[in-house]
Structures are given as C-alpha cells and as structure tokens.
Write an enzyme that holds these catalytic residues in place. Structure first.
Site, mmCIF file in Angstrom:
data_model
loop_
_atom_site.group_PDB
_atom_site.id
_atom_site.type_symbol
_atom_site.label_atom_id
_atom_site.label_comp_id
_atom_site.label_asym_id
_atom_site.label_seq_id
_atom_site.Cartn_x
_atom_site.Cartn_y
_atom_site.Cartn_z
ATOM 1 N N ARG A 180 72.405 -18.092 -84.453
ATOM 2 C CA ARG A 180 72.611 -18.045 -85.970
ATOM 3 C C ARG A 180 71.735 -19.431 -86.547
ATOM 4 O O ARG A 180 71.607 -20.409 -86.082
ATOM 5 C CB ARG A 180 73.888 -18.421 -85.986
ATOM 6 N N GLU A 182 71.840 -21.490 -88.533
ATOM 7 C CA GLU A 182 72.842 -22.414 -89.450
ATOM 8 C C GLU A 182 71.930 -23.482 -90.124
ATOM 9 O O GLU A 182 71.458 -24.444 -89.493
ATOM 10 C CB GLU A 182 73.777 -23.098 -88.330
ATOM 11 N N ARG A 188 79.340 -29.199 -85.405
ATOM 12 C CA ARG A 188 79.843 -27.994 -84.621
ATOM 13 C C ARG A 188 79.275 -26.752 -84.595
ATOM 14 O O ARG A 188 79.586 -25.734 -84.035
ATOM 15 C CB ARG A 188 81.276 -27.883 -85.323
ATOM 16 N N HIS A 189 78.261 -26.881 -85.110
ATOM 17 C CA HIS A 189 77.153 -25.716 -85.438
ATOM 18 C C HIS A 189 75.998 -25.929 -84.296
ATOM 19 O O HIS A 189 75.152 -27.014 -84.554
ATOM 20 C CB HIS A 189 76.483 -25.347 -86.540
ATOM 21 N N GLU A 323 87.462 -24.606 -86.113
ATOM 22 C CA GLU A 323 87.889 -23.079 -85.453
ATOM 23 C C GLU A 323 86.975 -22.742 -84.282
ATOM 24 O O GLU A 323 86.102 -22.955 -84.165
ATOM 25 C CB GLU A 323 86.894 -22.363 -86.809
ATOM 26 N N SER A 326 87.782 -16.350 -84.014
ATOM 27 C CA SER A 326 88.016 -15.372 -85.239
ATOM 28 C C SER A 326 88.303 -14.209 -84.705
ATOM 29 O O SER A 326 87.522 -13.555 -83.701
ATOM 30 C CB SER A 326 86.734 -15.382 -86.270
ATOM 31 N N ARG A 374 82.513 -24.825 -78.258
ATOM 32 C CA ARG A 374 83.462 -25.555 -79.196
ATOM 33 C C ARG A 374 84.649 -25.956 -78.254
ATOM 34 O O ARG A 374 85.587 -26.654 -78.266
ATOM 35 C CB ARG A 374 83.976 -24.669 -80.446
#
Ligand code: ATP
Ligand code: MN
Length: 400
Positions: A180, A182, A188-189, A323, A326, A374
């Site tokens: 990704r 980001e 956290r990314h 998070e 999901s 994570r």
C-alpha cells in the site's frame, strides 16, 4: 525396492498407508513428530508432507532411539499391522530404523502446527496473485508497475480472490505480503506488510469474529508455552496479561457515546479519528472489538446490517488505539454488489471478472484480514512497526 542399502527412498507416503496394506512391508520417511515412550514399546509418529503415520518399536530396535530427538529425519522399514490407537487404524511394526539427520535444536516454532486453529476449522491455504490488473478495493493507495505493454498494480489485499475461492473451497486462508502506498509516515503503516486473511462460506460477521478471537487466544496460548519453555524470550507477565478469557465487543455507537461523554466531539456516522482512537485506547486497554460500523465508512463489498441499513455487518479488532483486524460479512448478491461499486464512485466494468463469479452461485460469506506485523508489535510490546520487520519499507526507505 524395500530393504537393502537404499537409504533415502520411500515406498509409500503417509496418506497411502491404509488397511489394504496389512501384512505388507513398507518403507516410510519423514520427521519425528512425537516420541511416546510407554516402557516396553515406543510409538513414533512420523510426519511427511501428506500426513502422519504411527510406528511401533520394540525389542532390539529400541536401542536406536537412544539419542533420537523430535524433528529428526528417519527412514523406517516395517510391516503394516492393524492398530488399537484411536487416531490410526493401521501402524507400522518397525524392522529397521535409520536416523538420517538428527535435529540438534528444538525448533522455535512448530511448522507442523502452522495455523493449526484454521486447519482444524477446515480452512484451505491458498495463494493469490500479487500482481493484479485492477484495484481490489478501490482507493488511491495502490502501487502501479510497468507490466510489459500495460500497467499493473501490486495487490493491496487478497479480498476479491479470496471471496471468489470460497465458491469452490468453502473456507480459505492466506498469509502473504501486500502493498500500500501509504503516504503518511506513521508508526503503524508500512508500504509492504504481511496479512493473515480468512474467508468462509455460510458464516456471518459474528461467526468470523468468534474465529478471530479463537485464533488470537490460541496464538497467545502457544506463545505462553514457548515463553515458559525458554524458546521465546518475552516478558511472561505481560503476555499473560494480554490473555483474557474473552475479547469484549463494543458497537461503534457505544464507542461514539463514550467518546462524546469524555469530551471528544464525534459526529455519529463519521470515522473515529486518530485522537479519538487514542482516547478509546486509554479507556479500553488490551484487545476489544468495535462492531457495526456505519456502512459508508466501509468498502463496497461489506454487507449492510439487516436491522439498520445505515450500519454494516462489520468489525475491527483493536489493541488500544491500534487496529489489528478488519472484517465482516460480504455481499453475495451480484446486483447489490454492482450497486455498491457504483455508489462508491468505482467503475463496475473493472470488476466484471469478479461480478461474473457471483453469477455461478455465491453463498453468503464473511471474512477478515489481520495485520501480522501489527500483531507482532503488540506481542513484543514495541511502539513502532519498523522494529518488528527485518526490512521495513516506507516513504523514506527502500534500501537495504
Ligand atoms: P488503517 O486504518 O490502520 O490504515 P486499514 O483500515 O486501511 O488500516 P484494512 O484495509 O482494514 O486496513 O487492512 C486490514 C489490516 O491490515 C489492518 O487492520 C491492519 O492490521 C493491516 N494493515 C493495513 N494497512 C497496513 C499497513 N500499511 N501497514 C501495516 N499493516 C497494515
Ligand atoms: Mn480497516
């Protein structure tokens, strides 16, 4: 050929050892999974790629087991006989055992038990493409690559593939890297991260939430055993503190109410900002689920909540502010899915391959994606995702 000095060739794989072979000589080869010493005899469980075989060792052959360690490689010749064990209707009575390669160190983790929870729940491991022709979830954070005369993308998730695969396989899981772009630099990314994904037919959001809980608690239980055994050096008390009997579930609405009560100003229906999540993380320490998010905050494939279509049948697993997962129920009706793709401003013609699969009879289904890096942050109690990844990739870092 059986017997003689052939040291490495097997006559049968584990899956081929059955009643039809009773009385016959076989030669099997594999890893020692378990050594069950019951005095006059020893049962050795031998694993190969296809499964497990029970072997029985008695008399003079017991000598050979003196220094045998788990996960050593052995080649065993013997005769098939019917067995009394509840898990094996036949076993190999050993005539000759050779330790080909002795495992010196116990393994830090048990590869035979990789994702044992998912396998026992009948999930099949799959591998989906990482170079793809169209965005799987929409969104701007895709990397594009030159692909011969055209443009391709790096997969941001296995979402559409895993949904398609449940049509044939019912339940699938995949552990793989995703990409990704980001742009924001956070702790956290990463641009490349590993996700554990599951997808299952005929399960709803609550069912897969239960599964997420089961996977997580099992991981913690295994970790506690490894910490106690000394093969993982982490603080035992802090791991034990993570391991609660169950994981609380709070609705999005409940979280908004709590946050507003605490002085945050959250409009019902809007996303929870970073600062709101940090506040929530102070209130609810440890793991908790946030369920029933507003539909408009979720990707097009997420199913609406049947009793309140403003909401969705979805959840996130949080650890404090962070998070981790999901998930939710997905649409299985191609008309509704097409409608949602259009509503989110995406071009349905780019999803024709996916939509076609829905016309072959798509069962109701649900799933989730867990950010493995994570989870590692949580388990090792570090605050920056770069510390749990060997070669982190972010906006600033492409080397080494
Ligand atoms: P966030 O809101 O934190 O950016 P997301 O909602 O965009 O995450 P999902 O698309 O829900 O992420 O992906 C599922 C899981 O994958 C996330 O819960 C997270 O654990 C992990 N994940 C997503 N993006 C990243 C990333 N860039 N780096 C590391 N892990 C990620
Ligand atoms: Mn998410």
């Amino acid at each position: 050929m059986i017997g003689g000095d052939d040291r490495i060739h097997r006559s049968h794989y584990a899956y081929q050892i059955d009643k039809s072979l009773v009385g016959k000589m076989v030669r099997i080869a594999g890893w020692v999974e378990e050594i069950r010493d019951i005095g006059k005899l020893v049962f050795l469980l031998i694993r190969d790629v296809s499964g497990l075989v029970q072997t029985v060792i008695t008399g003079k052959h017991l000598q050979a087991l003196k220094d045998l360690t788990r996960h050593s490689i052995v080649v065993i010749s013997g005769t098939i006989q019917t067995g009394k064990a509840k898990d094996f209707d036949v076993e190999v009575k050993v005539d000759q055992i050779e330790i080909i390669s002795r495992a010196i160190q116990p393994l830090p983790l048990d590869p035979a038990n990789r994702m044992s929870v998912l396998q026992s729940e009948r999930f099949i491991e799959v591998l989906t493409p990482k170079i793809i022709g169209a965005a799987s979830e929409g969104g701007a954070n895709l990397f594009s690559v030159n692909y011969f005369d055209t443009k391709a993308f790096l997969a941001q998730s296995p979402q559409l593939y895993k949904e398609q695969l449940i049509l044939a396989m019912d339940r699938v899981f995949e552990i793989a890297p995703y990409f990704r772009a980001e742009k924001s630099h956070t702790v956290r990314h990463l641009s490349e991260f590993v996700s554990v994904d599951i997808e299952a037919a005929f399960l709803d959001s609550k069912d897969v939430m239960d599964l997420a809980e089961k996977v997580l608690l099992t991981v913690l239980d295994h970790l506690i055993v490894s910490v106690e055994g000394g093969s993982v050096s982490l603080n035992k008390e802090s791991i034990l503190e993570l391991r609660r009997p169950r994981i609380e579930r709070y609705s999005y609405k409940h979280c908004v109410d709590i946050l507003n009560h605490e002085g945050e100003q959250i409009v019902y229906g809007e996303d929870l900002s970073d600062s709101a999540l940090r506040k929530l993380g102070e209130i609810y320490k440890g793991f908790y689920f946030i369920t029933d998010w507003p539909l408009k905050l979720k990707p097009f494939y997420i199913h609406e909540n049947e009793s309140d279509p403003f909401l969705s049948e979805s959840f996130d697993l949080q650890f404090g502010y962070l998070e981790l997962i999901s998930g939710g129920r997905r649409h299985h009706d191609s008309c509704k899915l097409r409608r949602r793709i259009i509503d989110q401003g995406l071009d349905p013609s780019r999803f024709e391959d996916h939509l076609r699969v829905y016309e072959w009879g798509m069962p109701p289904h649900s799933g989730w994606g867990l950010g493995l890096d994570r989870l590692m942050m949580v388990l090792t109690n570090v605050q920056n995702i770069r510390e749990v990844v060997l070669y982190p990739r972010d906006t600033q870092r492409l080397h080494p």
